[in-house]
Design a protein around this motif. Structure first.
Motif, PDB file in Angstrom:
ATOM      1  N   ILE A  97       0.835  -1.204   0.000  1.00  0.00           N
ATOM      2  CA  ILE A  97       0.000   0.000   0.000  1.00  0.00           C
ATOM      3  C   ILE A  97       0.870   1.254   0.000  1.00  0.00           C
ATOM      4  O   ILE A  97       0.602   2.215  -0.724  1.00  0.00           O
ATOM      5  N   TYR A  98       1.940   1.225   0.802  1.00  0.00           N
ATOM      6  CA  TYR A  98       2.826   2.388   0.820  1.00  0.00           C
ATOM      7  C   TYR A  98       3.511   2.596  -0.540  1.00  0.00           C
ATOM      8  O   TYR A  98       3.728   3.735  -0.957  1.00  0.00           O
ATOM      9  N   ALA A  99       3.834   1.508  -1.221  1.00  0.00           N
ATOM     10  CA  ALA A  99       4.477   1.625  -2.538  1.00  0.00           C
ATOM     11  C   ALA A  99       3.558   2.331  -3.538  1.00  0.00           C
ATOM     12  O   ALA A  99       4.033   3.002  -4.462  1.00  0.00           O
ATOM     13  N   ARG A 100       2.248   2.215  -3.348  1.00  0.00           N
ATOM     14  CA  ARG A 100       1.291   2.863  -4.249  1.00  0.00           C
ATOM     15  C   ARG A 100       1.002   4.309  -3.829  1.00  0.00           C
ATOM     16  O   ARG A 100       0.646   5.146  -4.660  1.00  0.00           O
ATOM     17  N   ARG A 101       1.140   4.556  -2.512  1.00  0.00           N
ATOM     18  CA  ARG A 101       0.856   5.915  -2.013  1.00  0.00           C
ATOM     19  C   ARG A 101       1.904   6.277  -0.975  1.00  0.00           C
ATOM     20  O   ARG A 101       1.775   5.935   0.201  1.00  0.00           O
ATOM     21  N   LYS A 102       2.944   6.978  -1.416  1.00  0.00           N
ATOM     22  CA  LYS A 102       4.093   7.248  -0.541  1.00  0.00           C
ATOM     23  C   LYS A 102       3.926   8.568   0.206  1.00  0.00           C
ATOM     24  O   LYS A 102       4.636   9.549  -0.032  1.00  0.00           O
ATOM     25  N   ALA A 104       2.009  10.140   4.273  1.00  0.00           N
ATOM     26  CA  ALA A 104       1.623   9.749   5.630  1.00  0.00           C
ATOM     27  C   ALA A 104       0.331   8.935   5.640  1.00  0.00           C
ATOM     28  O   ALA A 104       0.197   7.967   6.403  1.00  0.00           O
ATOM     29  N   LYS A 105      -0.614   9.307   4.778  1.00  0.00           N
ATOM     30  CA  LYS A 105      -1.891   8.570   4.730  1.00  0.00           C
ATOM     31  C   LYS A 105      -1.661   7.149   4.224  1.00  0.00           C
ATOM     32  O   LYS A 105      -2.232   6.192   4.757  1.00  0.00           O
ATOM     33  N   GLY A 106      -0.819   6.999   3.195  1.00  0.00           N
ATOM     34  CA  GLY A 106      -0.499   5.665   2.691  1.00  0.00           C
ATOM     35  C   GLY A 106       0.190   4.817   3.747  1.00  0.00           C
ATOM     36  O   GLY A 106      -0.072   3.616   3.865  1.00  0.00           O
ATOM     37  N   LEU A 107       1.072   5.462   4.518  1.00  0.00           N
ATOM     38  CA  LEU A 107       1.761   4.753   5.600  1.00  0.00           C
ATOM     39  C   LEU A 107       0.762   4.236   6.624  1.00  0.00           C
ATOM     40  O   LEU A 107       0.798   3.066   7.014  1.00  0.00           O
ATOM     41  N   LEU A 108      -0.158   5.111   7.065  1.00  0.00           N
ATOM     42  CA  LEU A 108      -1.132   4.740   8.092  1.00  0.00           C
ATOM     43  C   LEU A 108      -2.121   3.689   7.592  1.00  0.00           C
ATOM     44  O   LEU A 108      -2.436   2.733   8.309  1.00  0.00           O
ATOM     45  N   ILE A 109      -2.611   3.870   6.362  1.00  0.00           N
ATOM     46  CA  ILE A 109      -3.550   2.888   5.799  1.00  0.00           C
ATOM     47  C   ILE A 109      -2.868   1.529   5.683  1.00  0.00           C
ATOM     48  O   ILE A 109      -3.434   0.496   6.039  1.00  0.00           O
ATOM     49  N   GLY A 110      -1.634   1.534   5.178  1.00  0.00           N
ATOM     50  CA  GLY A 110      -0.899   0.279   5.025  1.00  0.00           C
ATOM     51  C   GLY A 110      -0.687  -0.428   6.346  1.00  0.00           C
ATOM     52  O   GLY A 110      -0.893  -1.646   6.456  1.00  0.00           O
ATOM     53  N   LEU A 111      -0.302   0.325   7.360  1.00  0.00           N
ATOM     54  CA  LEU A 111      -0.097  -0.277   8.686  1.00  0.00           C
ATOM     55  C   LEU A 111      -1.407  -0.827   9.241  1.00  0.00           C
ATOM     56  O   LEU A 111      -1.447  -1.915   9.827  1.00  0.00           O
ATOM     57  N   GLY A 112      -2.496  -0.084   9.055  1.00  0.00           N
ATOM     58  CA  GLY A 112      -3.798  -0.556   9.531  1.00  0.00           C
ATOM     59  C   GLY A 112      -4.229  -1.841   8.844  1.00  0.00           C
ATOM     60  O   GLY A 112      -4.680  -2.793   9.500  1.00  0.00           O
ATOM     61  N   VAL A 113      -4.082  -1.873   7.514  1.00  0.00           N
ATOM     62  CA  VAL A 113      -4.425  -3.088   6.762  1.00  0.00           C
ATOM     63  C   VAL A 113      -3.517  -4.237   7.174  1.00  0.00           C
ATOM     64  O   VAL A 113      -3.967  -5.384   7.322  1.00  0.00           O
ATOM     65  N   GLY A 114      -2.223  -3.947   7.396  1.00  0.00           N
ATOM     66  CA  GLY A 114      -1.288  -4.978   7.830  1.00  0.00           C
ATOM     67  C   GLY A 114      -1.675  -5.586   9.169  1.00  0.00           C
ATOM     68  O   GLY A 114      -1.612  -6.806   9.350  1.00  0.00           O
ATOM     69  N   ILE A 115      -2.096  -4.753  10.101  1.00  0.00           N
ATOM     70  CA  ILE A 115      -2.511  -5.238  11.420  1.00  0.00           C
ATOM     71  C   ILE A 115      -3.737  -6.136  11.304  1.00  0.00           C
ATOM     72  O   ILE A 115      -3.807  -7.214  11.908  1.00  0.00           O
ATOM     73  N   ILE A 116      -4.715  -5.699  10.515  1.00  0.00           N
ATOM     74  CA  ILE A 116      -5.931  -6.505  10.319  1.00  0.00           C
ATOM     75  C   ILE A 116      -5.578  -7.828   9.645  1.00  0.00           C
ATOM     76  O   ILE A 116      -6.055  -8.899  10.056  1.00  0.00           O
ATOM     77  N   SER A 117      -4.743  -7.768   8.611  1.00  0.00           N
ATOM     78  CA  SER A 117      -4.340  -8.980   7.888  1.00  0.00           C
ATOM     79  C   SER A 117      -3.619  -9.955   8.813  1.00  0.00           C
ATOM     80  O   SER A 117      -3.920 -11.159   8.824  1.00  0.00           O
ATOM     81  N   MET A 118      -2.665  -9.449   9.604  1.00  0.00           N
ATOM     82  CA  MET A 118      -1.919 -10.316  10.510  1.00  0.00           C
ATOM     83  C   MET A 118      -2.835 -10.931  11.565  1.00  0.00           C
ATOM     84  O   MET A 118      -2.692 -12.105  11.925  1.00  0.00           O
ATOM     85  N   THR A 119      -3.771 -10.146  12.071  1.00  0.00           N
ATOM     86  CA  THR A 119      -4.680 -10.644  13.113  1.00  0.00           C
ATOM     87  C   THR A 119      -5.576 -11.753  12.566  1.00  0.00           C
ATOM     88  O   THR A 119      -5.733 -12.810  13.199  1.00  0.00           O
TER      89      THR A 119
END
Length: 199
Positions: A97-102, A104-119
């Motif tokens: 996600i960060y690679a597509r949107r570099k 702060a918003k891309g960083l936060l969205i990517g981390l949020g999606v990563g947390i949900i995916s890992m959980t």
């Protein structure tokens, strides 16, 4: 040093650093003691933001391989496989996600999606594979494994509640902790990289 060699050298260095950080793990008092948090994914995430999403998968794999060189498996490689797959389920979506949107918003969205995916992955993998495997490996009934959770949380009374009240919180806490560290470090790293490009 050409670009490819620099990439490989950086991946190897970050993988080794992630493995060292993984050794400094610690349990949480309200979860079974075999669930331990470490911050190795912060290194891999930061590397993925700089080197690209594919590097996160390579670094997760190398981290586990290097760890096994120093500490052989005691789980017939299932624990190591779980560590690799769970790590990838976090860092890969975040870096994609960060690679597509570099920004702060891309960083936060990517981390949020990563947390949900890992959980979600962690819950499914523990329920269907990891916990039943450990019960078989150590020749104990699943009820005995569940009882280890009950000892720290009275609400854990079954495999399902073990996953929802132990595995899910563990992955959420780990993901949020990693995200906070990345959020604190990455702006400084990004500024450093920008200055290097200008030189």
């Amino acid at each position: 040093m050409n670009k490819k060699l620099r990439f490989l050298a950086t991946v190897a260095m970050l993988s080794a650093l992630a493995m060292i950080i993984m050794l400094f793990d610690f349990p949480l008092p309200f979860l079974p003691s075999f669930y331990k948090i470490d911050f190795s994914e912060t290194v891999i995430l930061l590397g993925g933001y700089v080197l690209g999403p594919v590097s996160t998968v390579i670094m997760e794999a190398l981290k586990v391989v290097i760890k096994m060189l120093f500490k052989p498996t005691s789980t017939a490689f299932v624990g190591e496989l779980a560590n690799f797959l769970t790590g990838v389920s976090f860092v890969l979506p975040a870096s994609l996600i960060y690679a597509r949107r570099k920004d702060a918003k891309g960083l936060l969205i990517g981390l949020g999606v990563g947390i949900i995916s890992m959980t979600l992955f962690g819950c499914l993998f523990n329920y269907y594979v990891l916990l039943p495997f450990y019960a078989t490996l150590y020749k104990m009934p699943l009820d005995q494994l569940v009882a280890m959770g009950t000892a720290v949380n009275g609400g854990i009374t079954s495999l399902f509640t073990f996953v929802t009240l132990a595995v899910a919180p563990f992955n959420i806490i780990k993901g949020v902790a990693d995200a906070v560290v990345v959020g604190l470090i990455y702006p400084r790293l990004k500024s450093l990289l920008a200055r290097q490009r200008q030189n």
